[in-house]
Design an enzyme around this catalytic site. Structure first.
Site, mmCIF file in Angstrom:
data_model
loop_
_atom_site.group_PDB
_atom_site.id
_atom_site.type_symbol
_atom_site.label_atom_id
_atom_site.label_comp_id
_atom_site.label_asym_id
_atom_site.label_seq_id
_atom_site.Cartn_x
_atom_site.Cartn_y
_atom_site.Cartn_z
ATOM 1 N N GLY A 117 -9.064 -28.252 0.296
ATOM 2 C CA GLY A 117 -9.590 -28.348 1.652
ATOM 3 C C GLY A 117 -9.201 -29.609 2.407
ATOM 4 O O GLY A 117 -9.967 -30.120 3.213
ATOM 5 N N LEU A 118 -7.979 -30.078 2.131
ATOM 6 C CA LEU A 118 -7.401 -31.172 2.913
ATOM 7 C C LEU A 118 -8.198 -32.485 2.838
ATOM 8 O O LEU A 118 -8.388 -33.182 3.839
ATOM 9 C CB LEU A 118 -7.270 -30.690 4.371
ATOM 10 C CG LEU A 118 -6.263 -31.254 5.370
ATOM 11 C CD1 LEU A 118 -4.932 -31.576 4.737
ATOM 12 C CD2 LEU A 118 -6.087 -30.299 6.518
ATOM 13 N N LYS B 259 7.177 -28.755 5.789
ATOM 14 C CA LYS B 259 6.745 -28.072 4.575
ATOM 15 C C LYS B 259 6.321 -26.672 4.990
ATOM 16 O O LYS B 259 5.434 -26.500 5.845
ATOM 17 C CB LYS B 259 5.596 -28.805 3.897
ATOM 18 C CG LYS B 259 5.187 -28.115 2.595
ATOM 19 C CD LYS B 259 4.446 -29.055 1.699
ATOM 20 C CE LYS B 259 4.021 -28.397 0.411
ATOM 21 N NZ LYS B 259 3.201 -29.304 -0.399
ATOM 22 N N LYS C 213 -0.895 -37.454 0.325
ATOM 23 C CA LYS C 213 -1.654 -36.223 0.624
ATOM 24 C C LYS C 213 -1.678 -35.966 2.133
ATOM 25 O O LYS C 213 -1.758 -36.904 2.934
ATOM 26 C CB LYS C 213 -3.091 -36.390 0.108
ATOM 27 C CG LYS C 213 -4.056 -35.283 0.495
ATOM 28 C CD LYS C 213 -3.779 -33.991 -0.213
ATOM 29 C CE LYS C 213 -4.679 -32.867 0.311
ATOM 30 N NZ LYS C 213 -4.280 -31.537 -0.167
ATOM 31 N N ASN D 25 -5.814 -23.604 -5.952
ATOM 32 C CA ASN D 25 -6.631 -24.663 -5.366
ATOM 33 C C ASN D 25 -7.132 -24.276 -3.998
ATOM 34 O O ASN D 25 -6.483 -23.535 -3.262
ATOM 35 C CB ASN D 25 -5.824 -25.969 -5.251
ATOM 36 C CG ASN D 25 -5.025 -26.045 -3.970
ATOM 37 O OD1 ASN D 25 -5.542 -26.423 -2.915
ATOM 38 N ND2 ASN D 25 -3.762 -25.638 -4.028
ATOM 39 N N SER D 26 -8.292 -24.810 -3.703
ATOM 40 C CA SER D 26 -8.757 -24.839 -2.327
ATOM 41 C C SER D 26 -9.419 -26.197 -2.142
ATOM 42 O O SER D 26 -10.640 -26.298 -1.999
ATOM 43 C CB SER D 26 -9.746 -23.714 -2.052
ATOM 44 O OG SER D 26 -10.115 -23.775 -0.683
ATOM 45 N N GLY E 271 7.403 -25.434 -6.597
ATOM 46 C CA GLY E 271 6.733 -24.243 -7.131
ATOM 47 C C GLY E 271 7.115 -24.049 -8.581
ATOM 48 O O GLY E 271 8.199 -23.547 -8.878
ATOM 49 N N GLY E 272 6.262 -24.514 -9.485
ATOM 50 C CA GLY E 272 6.469 -24.233 -10.906
ATOM 51 C C GLY E 272 7.554 -25.043 -11.568
ATOM 52 O O GLY E 272 8.079 -24.631 -12.605
ATOM 53 N N CYS F 154 -1.015 -25.282 5.265
ATOM 54 C CA CYS F 154 -2.206 -25.417 4.423
ATOM 55 C C CYS F 154 -3.002 -24.111 4.480
ATOM 56 O O CYS F 154 -3.435 -23.697 5.552
ATOM 57 C CB CYS F 154 -3.098 -26.575 4.871
ATOM 58 S SG CYS F 154 -4.618 -26.582 3.880
ATOM 59 N N GLY G 285 2.333 -23.475 -9.248
ATOM 60 C CA GLY G 285 2.823 -23.525 -10.628
ATOM 61 C C GLY G 285 3.701 -22.340 -10.980
ATOM 62 O O GLY G 285 4.332 -21.727 -10.106
HETATM 63 O O1 RRO Z 1 -5.757 -29.483 0.688
HETATM 64 C C1 RRO Z 1 -5.514 -28.301 0.424
HETATM 65 O O2 RRO Z 1 -6.404 -27.482 0.166
HETATM 66 C C2 RRO Z 1 -4.135 -27.807 0.394
HETATM 67 C C3 RRO Z 1 -3.160 -28.150 1.310
HETATM 68 BR BR1 RRO Z 1 -3.420 -29.388 2.674
HETATM 69 C C4 RRO Z 1 -1.880 -27.545 1.235
HETATM 70 O O3 RRO Z 1 -0.957 -27.790 2.024
HETATM 71 N N1 RRO Z 1 -1.687 -26.632 0.253
HETATM 72 C C5 RRO Z 1 -2.627 -26.310 -0.643
HETATM 73 O O4 RRO Z 1 -2.394 -25.461 -1.508
HETATM 74 N N2 RRO Z 1 -3.851 -26.917 -0.571
#
Ligand code: RRO
Length: 310
Positions: free
Chosen positions: A71-72, A161, A44, A68-69, A247-248, A127, A218
């Site tokens: 948040g690292l 990325k 991660k 998603n969120s 992606g998907g 991100c 996805g």
């Molecule tokens: O952790 C995230 O919320 C996140 C990251 Br770091 C990313 O590179 N891409 C993403 O969709 N979520």
């Protein structure tokens, strides 16, 4: 039939591994990936300090794709460095995704990783879920400034990325940077940022995270990511840069489509959330069956051959 690949002189037994996502944060997550048929262990995205991430629910799976969120959330670079000797026992490449919150943070992490047995670094430029922080992959001047500094740490090869781009001019500009800095691989692409999916039962966003907005992944992301891979393939054809499609990818056919578009390998995250780490074996087996049915022995024989006009 078994397919292998390499990125920056690191060999991969297989064509598919995990994307840096919500299921590769803890030592347990990473060991589980080590025990699966994932061709690598991708950690991660790492920051200097540990982070708890955003409020739950921070991801959701819907009929069109994931959002998603998160948040690292991660344990901070020191914790991951301590895990490396154990992760190496799985005898597959270890990749550290790095997402420092500033140029200096990225330098700190890169510097510390140089003396570890990590095989590759994937610098996350995209991100979408950090409040108030621009995605560096959309700012070419900042990307150049960051790469100029990070290129000084040259023991461990690193790739980028990238975010999804919706204009070919932006692909051209990023491809110029990739050439200028001789980036050995690009991971294409991160989620499409700041999407909104509304739950018809509640009339509210399906995630909390960053005001209900998050990165789309996805199946919904696949056509965009595939187009990005195709455009980068054209732009980088005369270089040594390899492309990882993301992606998907949910089936062998999806992986095959990415190879047709020009990818060398693939990564998955959303399907791992549906299915767990068994997805690596299933998807690669399906891919092998498809290649056999079509009597194709090498991915080079079909790579980049999607275009009807040529
Ligand atoms: O952790 C995230 O919320 C996140 C990251 Br770091 C990313 O590179 N891409 C993403 O969709 N979520």
């Amino acid at each position: 039939m078994n397919f292998s690949s390499s990125l920056a002189n690191t060999s991969f037994n297989g064509l598919l591994f995990n994307a840096s996502g919500p299921l590769c944060i803890t030592q347990e997550d990473l060991e589980s990936i080590g025990n699966s048929k994932s061709a690598a262990i991708n950690i991660k995205s790492i920051t200097v300090e540990p982070r708890a991430g955003n409020q739950e629910p921070f991801w959701a799976l819907t009929h069109i794709g994931g959002i998603n969120s998160v948040g690292l959330p991660n344990l901070g670079y020191k914790a991951y460095i301590q895990m490396v000797p154990k992760l190496k026992t799985f005898t597959k490449p270890i990749i550290a995704s790095v997402s420092g919150l500033s140029i200096e943070d990225n330098e700190t992490i890169f510097k510390a990783l140089q003396d570890t047995e990590i095989d590759l670094i994937e610098l996350n430029t995209a991100c979408p879920n950090i409040e108030g922080k621009a995605m560096i992959g959309y700012d070419f001047e900042q990307t150049r400034a960051l790469l100029t500094r990070l290129k000084l740490f040259n023991k461990i090869p690193f790739g980028l990325k990238l975010p999804p781009y919706l204009d070919p001019i932006l692909i051209q500009e990023m491809a110029e940077i990739v050439k200028e800095f001789e980036i050995p691989f690009i991971s294409c692409c991160n989620t499409a940022g700041n999407a909104l999916i509304i739950d018809p039962l509640t009339d509210r966003s399906v995630i909390k995270g960053k005001d209900g907005l998050g990165g789309l992944s996805g199946a919904a992301l696949k056509p965009i990511a595939l187009g990005n891979v195709a455009m980068f393939y054209r732009a980088l054809k005369d270089t040594n840069t390899k492309i990882i499609g993301i992606g998907g990818i949910e089936s062998g056919r999806d992986l095959y489509d990415y190879i047709l578009a020009g990818a060398d390998m693939g990564q998955v995250a959303t399907v791992m959330m549906h299915e767990g780490n068994g997805c690596f074996e299933r998807i690669q087996t399906e891919f092998c069956i498809l290649m056999k049915e079509k009597n194709i022995r090498k991915i080079e024989d079909i790579q980049g051959s999607w275009d009807l006009s040529i």
